[in-house]
Design a protein around this motif. Sequence first.
Motif, mmCIF file in Angstrom:
data_model
loop_
_atom_site.group_PDB
_atom_site.id
_atom_site.type_symbol
_atom_site.label_atom_id
_atom_site.label_comp_id
_atom_site.label_asym_id
_atom_site.label_seq_id
_atom_site.Cartn_x
_atom_site.Cartn_y
_atom_site.Cartn_z
ATOM 1 N N VAL A 81 -31.175 3.998 14.131
ATOM 2 C CA VAL A 81 -31.462 3.422 15.537
ATOM 3 C C VAL A 81 -33.296 2.747 15.069
ATOM 4 O O VAL A 81 -33.322 1.857 15.354
ATOM 5 C CB VAL A 81 -31.725 4.445 16.529
ATOM 6 N N TRP A 82 -33.763 3.862 14.688
ATOM 7 C CA TRP A 82 -35.175 4.184 14.186
ATOM 8 C C TRP A 82 -35.163 2.406 13.040
ATOM 9 O O TRP A 82 -36.034 1.828 13.383
ATOM 10 C CB TRP A 82 -35.465 4.950 13.161
ATOM 11 N N ILE A 83 -34.153 2.855 12.199
ATOM 12 C CA ILE A 83 -34.693 2.034 11.276
ATOM 13 C C ILE A 83 -34.126 0.247 11.972
ATOM 14 O O ILE A 83 -35.298 -1.144 12.322
ATOM 15 C CB ILE A 83 -33.134 1.414 10.464
ATOM 16 N N ILE A 84 -32.992 0.148 13.518
ATOM 17 C CA ILE A 84 -32.480 -1.297 13.205
ATOM 18 C C ILE A 84 -34.194 -1.485 14.308
ATOM 19 O O ILE A 84 -34.030 -2.612 14.725
ATOM 20 C CB ILE A 84 -31.303 -0.896 14.343
ATOM 21 N N ALA A 85 -34.162 -0.906 15.056
ATOM 22 C CA ALA A 85 -35.484 -1.084 16.424
ATOM 23 C C ALA A 85 -37.049 -1.506 15.565
ATOM 24 O O ALA A 85 -37.131 -2.423 15.653
ATOM 25 C CB ALA A 85 -35.853 0.232 16.906
ATOM 26 N N GLY A 86 -36.641 -0.899 14.094
ATOM 27 C CA GLY A 86 -37.919 -1.496 13.749
ATOM 28 C C GLY A 86 -37.735 -3.266 12.858
ATOM 29 O O GLY A 86 -38.884 -3.953 13.090
ATOM 30 N N LEU A 87 -36.745 -3.519 12.283
ATOM 31 C CA LEU A 87 -36.484 -5.266 12.370
ATOM 32 C C LEU A 87 -36.534 -5.286 13.256
ATOM 33 O O LEU A 87 -37.265 -6.415 13.316
ATOM 34 C CB LEU A 87 -34.621 -4.525 11.813
ATOM 35 N N LEU A 88 -35.989 -5.293 14.596
ATOM 36 C CA LEU A 88 -36.035 -5.747 16.271
ATOM 37 C C LEU A 88 -37.570 -6.530 16.313
ATOM 38 O O LEU A 88 -37.643 -7.440 16.620
ATOM 39 C CB LEU A 88 -34.976 -5.227 16.891
ATOM 40 N N VAL A 89 -37.590 -5.321 15.532
ATOM 41 C CA VAL A 89 -39.817 -5.592 15.985
ATOM 42 C C VAL A 89 -40.202 -6.598 15.418
ATOM 43 O O VAL A 89 -40.762 -7.308 16.057
ATOM 44 C CB VAL A 89 -40.668 -4.276 15.992
ATOM 45 N N ASN A 90 -40.179 -6.699 14.015
ATOM 46 C CA ASN A 90 -40.329 -7.417 13.076
ATOM 47 C C ASN A 90 -40.382 -8.715 13.692
ATOM 48 O O ASN A 90 -40.253 -9.976 13.378
ATOM 49 C CB ASN A 90 -40.727 -7.145 11.846
#
Length: 322
Positions: free
Chosen positions: A18-27
Amino acid sequence: MQNQSRLAGIQYLAMMAVWIIAGLLVNITKLDRHLNYYSAHALVELELLIPVVVILIRNRFEVMRGTRMKRIGIRVILWTILLAVILLPVTNYLNLLSQLFVPNNIVLRIEHYSLLTGTVVWEKPVLLNLIYMAVLPAVVEEYLFRGVMFQCLRSCGLFKTAVITALMFALAHGNLNQFLYAFAVGLFLAYLVEASGSVYASMLAHMCLNSVTVLLVYLGRFLPENMRNMLIEAGNTSVQDLSLVYWIIYGVIAVGCIILAVIVIRTIAKAAERELIYREARKGHGRLKGKEGRVFSVELLVGLLIPTVYIAFTLLGKLIGM
């Protein structure tokens, strides 16, 4: 209910995914341009908390029945605050050591959101900064790592549990700068939970450690101008410019504080009337053998690999960009 150590791996894997996916979505969506430092900080804590809570609900919170969330007495509170003070030179030394290779991540994040939003974090009320920088991460992260994860892995033995939860905690920060001192703090906080019998003690210690930087910045405003200028000049000094004598002296102080911290944690066990329990736990008693006492699972290894690869690629990207 599935094996608890495997459950810890599943939860950590979900957390990191979730941390990685959320970070990618934010970027991708450029969402960070619409977030201030506080909302971004809260978002990170939610990314860690939500997947664990969802899995706990699916497992009917069975693992939480043994989680150490009991009240702590005034003596334990006072000794815990002292422990946090003693650990400050250790965390600061490791923070400086990491800055020989990478910049201070917290400073970079504050500067990033200050540039995006045009606001200076340190101009905000001290209470607001304490809530978001000290209280929120202490409560959420201690609940997750010294609460849920610690309980799931406790049958593997205190030492293994302390090392693995500290590694989980350190990697979850996603950068080398915070990794070093977060791992050291994670070890001490795991032993603190065992000594005190409560995750509230580790929440308090974590909160105190985080509060110091915030309070020092605000207290610095009341210093005479010449002292403020001296501190600013010292803060602008490059870590690479520090002398070998400085590193040796500070290193000796840090080692001394580690020894004192071990003594204080034993004193906390006495204050909590858990001296015998804590002594037996340090000797490895209570560790289960076989499947229930197995630390690693495929899920945990993959979960640990995700932030490790992320940190490695981040460092590689900075080296290539130099």
